[in-house]
Design an enzyme around this catalytic site. Structure first.
Site, PDB file in Angstrom:
ATOM      1  N   ILE A   1      16.514   7.106  19.654  1.00 39.34           N
ATOM      2  CA  ILE A   1      15.939   8.315  19.080  1.00 39.34           C
ATOM      3  C   ILE A   1      15.693   9.261  20.246  1.00 39.34           C
ATOM      4  O   ILE A   1      15.119   8.874  21.266  1.00 39.34           O
ATOM      5  CB  ILE A   1      14.641   8.009  18.305  1.00 39.34           C
ATOM      6  CG1 ILE A   1      14.046   9.288  17.695  1.00 39.34           C
ATOM      7  CG2 ILE A   1      13.621   7.301  19.149  1.00 39.34           C
ATOM      8  CD1 ILE A   1      12.822   9.019  16.810  1.00 39.34           C
ATOM      9  N   SER A   2      16.147  10.506  20.134  1.00 40.73           N
ATOM     10  CA  SER A   2      16.021  11.459  21.237  1.00 40.73           C
ATOM     11  C   SER A   2      14.565  11.811  21.491  1.00 40.73           C
ATOM     12  O   SER A   2      13.707  11.703  20.603  1.00 40.73           O
ATOM     13  CB  SER A   2      16.799  12.741  20.922  1.00 40.73           C
ATOM     14  OG  SER A   2      18.183  12.494  20.833  1.00 40.73           O
ATOM     15  N   GLN A   3      14.298  12.272  22.716  1.00 44.06           N
ATOM     16  CA  GLN A   3      12.944  12.721  23.020  1.00 44.06           C
ATOM     17  C   GLN A   3      12.631  13.965  22.191  1.00 44.06           C
ATOM     18  O   GLN A   3      13.524  14.769  21.878  1.00 44.06           O
ATOM     19  CB  GLN A   3      12.797  13.015  24.510  1.00 44.06           C
ATOM     20  CG  GLN A   3      13.582  14.215  25.004  1.00 44.06           C
ATOM     21  CD  GLN A   3      13.512  14.353  26.512  1.00 44.06           C
ATOM     22  OE1 GLN A   3      14.342  13.798  27.214  1.00 44.06           O
ATOM     23  NE2 GLN A   3      12.532  15.097  26.984  1.00 44.06           N
TER      24      GLN A   3
END
Length: 211
Positions: free
Chosen positions: A55-57
């Site tokens: 999951i991206s920042q």
């Protein structure tokens, strides 16, 4: 950091679109990560979600969403559903979201999660995201959360004239760049803007690419 606290942090980091900030603030990132990662979900870092994916920042999610310049009436194609966090942000910003995920377990988990959270404007597909969703095209905007080595031709062809695509491009072990691509009128080359260097998981499949 609470949800509004996260939005305030993102505003300090340069995110200006109030709709994007409100969307981020309305979601709990903890709902989109595995149970053993929930304590870390408040941090502005990417996190593993299983199957070699992340999951991206939040900053990157907000930046990519802002770069699409959505106003609420658009139909958006997302490549790489993952856990559904970016999908949920898009669903709060656009009229409809069509999202494609190649990892079956992630696709089905995201579908259950977003239905449980009440999102009724998201449509799901399992398969090679580089091929897009031709039956639902054209799209006002396209976003990819995994990096192809080159821009997939199928995705560009499914973008409306004047539409925007935000996509990381580059090999896994090389410098990747986050690009914003605007499709112009017939006969004109797409306009490409380089937004920032990034590191994303590779896009699986990748179909055929632009030369």
């Amino acid at each position: 950091m609470g949800d509004w606290g996260r939005a305030e942090y993102l505003a300090r980091e340069g995110i200006r679109d109030r709709r994007v900030l409100a969307a981020i603030a309305s979601l709990s990132r903890e709902d989109f990560v595995p149970a053993h990662e929930r304590d870390a979900a408040q941090e502005d870092v990417p996190l593993p979600i299983g199957h070699g994916q992340t999951i991206s920042q939040p900053y990157v999610v907000a930046l990519m969403s802002e770069a699409l310049r959505l106003r609420g009436c658009e139909r958006v194609l997302e490549i790489g559903t993952g856990s559904g966090y970016q999908t949920a942000v898009l669903a709060l910003l656009a009229r409809e979201v069509f999202t494609v995920e190649i990892v079956r377990e992630l696709a089905r988990g995201a579908r259950r999660r977003l239905h449980r959270l009440g999102f009724g404007n998201v449509f799901f597909r399992e398969g090679d995201g580089a091929l897009g969703w031709p039956e639902a095209a054209p799209f006002d905007a396209i976003i990819a959360t995994a990096a192809p080595e080159e821009i997939p031709r199928a995705l560009l062809n499914q973008l409306k004239r004047g539409g925007r695509m935000v996509i990381p491009v580059g090999a896994m072990n090389e410098t990747q760049e986050l690009l914003r691509i605007r499709r112009g009128m017939p006969g004109l080359l797409p306009r490409v803007e380089r937004l920032l260097p990034v590191r994303f998981v590779p896009m699986t499949g990748q179909g055929s690419s632009m030369s």
